[in-house]
Motif scaffolding. Structure first.
Motif, mmCIF file in Angstrom:
data_model
loop_
_atom_site.group_PDB
_atom_site.id
_atom_site.type_symbol
_atom_site.label_atom_id
_atom_site.label_comp_id
_atom_site.label_asym_id
_atom_site.label_seq_id
_atom_site.Cartn_x
_atom_site.Cartn_y
_atom_site.Cartn_z
ATOM 1 N N PHE A 94 0.840 -1.194 0.000
ATOM 2 C CA PHE A 94 0.000 0.000 0.000
ATOM 3 C C PHE A 94 0.872 1.241 0.000
ATOM 4 C CE2 PHE A 94 0.578 -1.006 4.522
ATOM 5 C CZ PHE A 94 0.959 0.223 5.048
ATOM 6 N N ARG A 95 0.239 2.348 -0.414
ATOM 7 C CA ARG A 95 0.850 3.678 -0.335
ATOM 8 C C ARG A 95 0.039 4.472 0.671
ATOM 9 N NH1 ARG A 95 1.012 2.717 -5.944
ATOM 10 N NH2 ARG A 95 -1.059 3.599 -6.192
ATOM 11 N N GLY A 96 0.707 5.260 1.489
ATOM 12 C CA GLY A 96 0.002 6.082 2.462
ATOM 13 C C GLY A 96 0.469 5.795 3.877
ATOM 14 N N ASP A 97 -0.292 6.310 4.833
ATOM 15 C CA ASP A 97 0.043 6.230 6.249
ATOM 16 C C ASP A 97 -0.484 4.919 6.835
ATOM 17 O OD1 ASP A 97 0.425 6.623 8.963
ATOM 18 O OD2 ASP A 97 -0.359 8.665 8.963
ATOM 19 N N GLU A 98 0.406 4.089 7.336
ATOM 20 C CA GLU A 98 -0.003 2.797 7.886
ATOM 21 C C GLU A 98 -0.997 2.949 9.031
ATOM 22 O OE1 GLU A 98 3.235 1.126 10.881
ATOM 23 O OE2 GLU A 98 4.183 1.997 9.117
ATOM 24 N N SER A 106 -16.540 5.615 9.809
ATOM 25 C CA SER A 106 -17.948 5.442 10.216
ATOM 26 C C SER A 106 -18.489 4.088 9.803
ATOM 27 C CB SER A 106 -18.855 6.482 9.586
ATOM 28 O OG SER A 106 -18.257 7.670 9.348
ATOM 29 N N HIS A 107 -18.137 3.647 8.612
ATOM 30 C CA HIS A 107 -18.595 2.347 8.127
ATOM 31 C C HIS A 107 -17.382 1.432 8.080
ATOM 32 C CE1 HIS A 107 -22.353 4.210 7.153
ATOM 33 N NE2 HIS A 107 -21.707 5.152 6.510
ATOM 34 N N SER A 108 -17.270 0.591 9.108
ATOM 35 C CA SER A 108 -16.088 -0.251 9.230
ATOM 36 C C SER A 108 -16.478 -1.722 9.230
ATOM 37 C CB SER A 108 -15.367 0.092 10.529
ATOM 38 O OG SER A 108 -14.333 -0.796 10.782
ATOM 39 N N PRO A 109 -15.811 -2.528 8.406
ATOM 40 C CA PRO A 109 -16.102 -3.965 8.398
ATOM 41 C C PRO A 109 -15.556 -4.627 9.654
ATOM 42 C CG PRO A 109 -14.270 -3.476 6.953
ATOM 43 C CD PRO A 109 -14.775 -2.151 7.468
ATOM 44 N N LEU A 110 -16.229 -5.643 10.099
ATOM 45 C CA LEU A 110 -15.790 -6.375 11.286
ATOM 46 C C LEU A 110 -14.985 -7.603 10.871
ATOM 47 C CD1 LEU A 110 -19.113 -6.307 13.312
ATOM 48 C CD2 LEU A 110 -17.121 -4.834 13.607
ATOM 49 N N GLY A 111 -14.092 -8.006 11.742
ATOM 50 C CA GLY A 111 -13.409 -9.273 11.558
ATOM 51 C C GLY A 111 -12.231 -9.281 10.600
ATOM 52 N N LEU A 112 -11.750 -8.130 10.179
ATOM 53 C CA LEU A 112 -10.582 -8.111 9.294
ATOM 54 C C LEU A 112 -9.314 -8.115 10.138
ATOM 55 C CD1 LEU A 112 -11.698 -5.469 6.657
ATOM 56 C CD2 LEU A 112 -11.608 -7.946 6.394
ATOM 57 N N ARG A 113 -8.446 -9.060 9.861
ATOM 58 C CA ARG A 113 -7.174 -9.164 10.579
ATOM 59 C C ARG A 113 -6.051 -9.290 9.562
ATOM 60 N NH1 ARG A 113 -7.229 -10.144 15.979
ATOM 61 N NH2 ARG A 113 -5.118 -10.897 15.873
ATOM 62 N N ALA A 114 -4.945 -8.639 9.866
ATOM 63 C CA ALA A 114 -3.732 -8.759 9.056
ATOM 64 C C ALA A 114 -2.588 -8.165 9.864
ATOM 65 C CB ALA A 114 -3.876 -8.023 7.726
ATOM 66 N N GLU A 115 -1.384 -8.489 9.457
ATOM 67 C CA GLU A 115 -0.205 -7.856 10.050
ATOM 68 C C GLU A 115 0.050 -6.573 9.279
ATOM 69 O OE1 GLU A 115 4.572 -8.629 10.462
ATOM 70 O OE2 GLU A 115 3.237 -10.370 10.459
ATOM 71 N N ILE A 116 0.123 -5.455 10.013
ATOM 72 C CA ILE A 116 0.375 -4.163 9.379
ATOM 73 C C ILE A 116 1.876 -3.924 9.415
ATOM 74 C CG2 ILE A 116 -0.045 -1.679 9.445
ATOM 75 C CD1 ILE A 116 -2.655 -2.335 11.004
ATOM 76 N N ARG A 117 2.460 -3.824 8.233
ATOM 77 C CA ARG A 117 3.886 -3.531 8.112
ATOM 78 C C ARG A 117 4.033 -2.092 7.626
ATOM 79 N NH1 ARG A 117 6.063 -9.135 5.428
ATOM 80 N NH2 ARG A 117 5.829 -10.384 7.318
ATOM 81 N N HIS A 118 5.259 -1.647 7.475
ATOM 82 C CA HIS A 118 5.514 -0.265 7.077
ATOM 83 C C HIS A 118 4.853 0.101 5.753
ATOM 84 C CE1 HIS A 118 7.473 3.553 6.635
ATOM 85 N NE2 HIS A 118 8.022 3.165 5.511
ATOM 86 N N ASP A 119 4.895 -0.796 4.784
ATOM 87 C CA ASP A 119 4.349 -0.473 3.460
ATOM 88 C C ASP A 119 3.531 -1.612 2.856
ATOM 89 O OD1 ASP A 119 6.393 -2.215 2.998
ATOM 90 O OD2 ASP A 119 7.432 -0.970 1.538
ATOM 91 N N SER A 120 3.091 -2.543 3.717
ATOM 92 C CA SER A 120 2.284 -3.655 3.216
ATOM 93 C C SER A 120 1.481 -4.281 4.355
ATOM 94 C CB SER A 120 3.164 -4.724 2.566
ATOM 95 O OG SER A 120 4.017 -5.314 3.530
ATOM 96 N N LEU A 121 0.453 -4.995 3.946
ATOM 97 C CA LEU A 121 -0.308 -5.833 4.873
ATOM 98 C C LEU A 121 0.085 -7.273 4.599
ATOM 99 C CD1 LEU A 121 -3.901 -4.330 4.474
ATOM 100 C CD2 LEU A 121 -2.260 -3.888 6.306
ATOM 101 N N LEU A 122 0.166 -8.071 5.640
ATOM 102 C CA LEU A 122 0.432 -9.493 5.471
ATOM 103 C C LEU A 122 -0.811 -10.244 5.925
ATOM 104 C CD1 LEU A 122 2.428 -11.746 4.717
ATOM 105 C CD2 LEU A 122 3.066 -11.811 7.138
ATOM 106 N N LEU A 123 -1.450 -10.897 4.979
ATOM 107 C CA LEU A 123 -2.660 -11.667 5.215
ATOM 108 C C LEU A 123 -2.294 -13.152 5.144
ATOM 109 C CD1 LEU A 123 -5.792 -11.862 5.404
ATOM 110 C CD2 LEU A 123 -5.808 -11.766 2.893
ATOM 111 N N THR A 124 -2.628 -13.900 6.181
ATOM 112 C CA THR A 124 -2.345 -15.331 6.194
ATOM 113 C C THR A 124 -3.653 -16.089 6.052
ATOM 114 O OG1 THR A 124 -0.381 -15.016 7.557
ATOM 115 C CG2 THR A 124 -1.348 -17.225 7.531
ATOM 116 N N LEU A 125 -3.702 -16.953 5.035
ATOM 117 C CA LEU A 125 -4.898 -17.746 4.745
ATOM 118 C C LEU A 125 -4.521 -19.220 4.665
ATOM 119 C CD1 LEU A 125 -6.300 -15.541 1.837
ATOM 120 C CD2 LEU A 125 -7.202 -15.684 4.163
ATOM 121 N N PRO A 126 -5.461 -20.097 5.006
ATOM 122 C CA PRO A 126 -5.197 -21.522 4.790
ATOM 123 C C PRO A 126 -5.047 -21.778 3.289
ATOM 124 C CG PRO A 126 -7.356 -21.182 5.849
ATOM 125 C CD PRO A 126 -6.773 -19.849 5.571
ATOM 126 N N ASP A 127 -4.082 -22.579 2.928
ATOM 127 C CA ASP A 127 -3.859 -22.902 1.511
ATOM 128 C C ASP A 127 -4.777 -24.065 1.144
ATOM 129 O OD1 ASP A 127 -2.894 -23.026 -1.022
ATOM 130 O OD2 ASP A 127 -0.922 -23.826 -0.478
#
Length: 190
Positions: A94-98, A106-127
């Motif tokens: 991503f680009r912008g402020d982590e 105001s409208h926020s989805p529930l249940g989203l989890r990821a590791e927030i890094r300096h310039d990326s999100l790390l999403l872990t999913l079952p393969d």
């Protein structure tokens, strides 16, 4: 470490803190700074630093890495055994402020989890053959929340600039009043 996205602090709290910080900076400016003819540039720079740069996902640069973990499992009869579980670690740049991922729009989805890094999100999913669908859902929900936050930030900016201008005017009037009082003295004031 994975964390809940868009659940740390509300946008209202962030906006209030950033406006307070800007006013505090103005109130701490020296007389020379306030009376500087180029103060408009200084105020614009101050305002620009306080505005949250809402992240934007770079979907074209998403990539993944497969990994396996050994997990202890139960056979249902009291026996334990080790099995291998496959995961896909998906990096979403991503680009912008982590910090934008920690602000609740105001409208926020529930249940989203990821590791927030300096310039990326790390999403872990079952393969498990559903990785692409999982990534697509995640990107859609996160992008929607970011769009909502972006609209709120854009709507706030004119109010914020007005607050900065008002704080500057108040400080300038105080300094001009001091200058008038100082002019009546028979000695110089530093």
């Amino acid at each position: 470490m994975s964390e809940h996205l868009f659940h740390k602090v509300s946008w209202h709290q962030v906006a209030t803190v950033r406006a307070r910080q800007a006013v505090q900076i103005i109130n701490q400016m020296s007389r020379a700074d306030i009376l500087d003819p180029n103060i408009a540039k200084t105020l614009d720079g101050l305002a620009a630093k306080q505005v949250l740069v809402v992240p934007e996902l770079v979907v074209s640069a998403i990539d993944g890495a497969r990994r396996e973990e050994s997990r202890e499992d139960s056979d249902g009869w009291g026996g334990r055994f080790m099995r291998s579980v496959a995961f896909m670690d998906v990096t979403i740049p991503f680009r912008g402020d982590e910090d934008g991922f920690r602000v609740t729009p105001s409208h926020s989805p529930l249940g989203l989890r990821a590791e927030i890094r300096h310039d990326s999100l790390l999403l872990t999913l079952p393969d498990d053959g559903q990785v692409q669908a999982g990534v697509d859902r995640f990107v859609e929900r996160v992008s929607g929340a970011l769009d909502s936050l972006r609209k709120e930030v854009e709507a706030w900016q004119p109010q914020f600039r007005q607050a900065v201008q008002s704080a500057f005017q108040t400080r300038r009037e105080e300094i001009e009043e001091q200058s008038k009082r100082d002019g009546a003295l028979k000695f110089p004031v530093r």
